[in-house]
Design a protein around this motif. Structure first.
Motif, short mmCIF file in Angstrom:
data_model
loop_
_atom_site.label_atom_id
_atom_site.label_comp_id
_atom_site.label_asym_id
_atom_site.label_seq_id
_atom_site.Cartn_x
_atom_site.Cartn_y
_atom_site.Cartn_z
N LYS A 18 0.92 -1.68 0.26
CA LYS A 18 0.51 0.16 0.12
C LYS A 18 0.82 0.94 -0.01
CE LYS A 18 -3.94 1.79 1.73
NZ LYS A 18 -4.99 2.44 0.39
N GLU A 21 2.61 1.43 -3.55
CA GLU A 21 1.48 2.05 -4.18
C GLU A 21 0.86 3.13 -4.43
OE1 GLU A 21 0.02 -2.62 -6.05
OE2 GLU A 21 -1.86 -1.41 -4.72
N ASN A 25 1.64 6.07 -7.80
CA ASN A 25 0.33 6.55 -8.31
C ASN A 25 -0.21 7.67 -7.69
OD1 ASN A 25 -0.89 3.83 -9.39
ND2 ASN A 25 -1.11 3.01 -8.00
N ALA A 33 0.89 1.63 -11.08
CA ALA A 33 2.15 1.47 -10.27
C ALA A 33 1.16 0.09 -9.66
CB ALA A 33 2.34 2.21 -9.15
N LYS A 34 2.00 -0.93 -9.86
CA LYS A 34 1.37 -2.38 -9.14
C LYS A 34 2.62 -3.03 -8.30
CE LYS A 34 -1.52 -5.84 -8.17
NZ LYS A 34 -2.31 -5.77 -7.34
N VAL A 42 7.90 -4.10 -8.55
CA VAL A 42 7.01 -3.42 -8.43
C VAL A 42 6.54 -3.23 -10.11
CG1 VAL A 42 6.32 -0.66 -8.26
CG2 VAL A 42 7.46 -2.02 -6.70
N THR A 44 5.09 -0.18 -13.24
CA THR A 44 5.15 0.72 -13.59
C THR A 44 4.42 0.90 -14.97
OG1 THR A 44 6.90 1.54 -13.64
CG2 THR A 44 6.12 1.79 -11.78
#
Length: 73
Positions: A18, A21, A25, A33-34, A42, A44
């Motif tokens: 969290k 991200e 984001n 972004a994940k 990560v 992106t």
């Protein structure tokens, strides 16, 4: 639009997801972004005319998650 995958040191807590991200984001130029917790990566998508890979890497590192490598596509 460019894509980059950042390999991090092992992530140890779900709250890391969290934190990373949310920060990315909200960053101008980052479209997506994940965080992939199990592989400590990560993913992106970003607009290279607004932000550079090194700036994204710096934001992740500043949060306390060292980036081991970046793969740009």
């Amino acid at each position: 639009m460019s894509k980059a995958v950042f390999q991090l040191e092992a992530l140890t807590c779900p709250s890391c997801i969290k934190k990373i991200e949310t920060t990315l984001n909200k960053t101008k130029g980052v479209e997506f972004a994940k965080v992939l917790f199990n592989s400590s990566k990560v993913k992106t998508e970003f607009d290279e005319s607004q932000i550079e890979v090194s700036e994204i890497e710096g934001k992740i590192s500043k949060l306390g998650y060292p980036v081991l490598s970046a793969k740009i596509s």
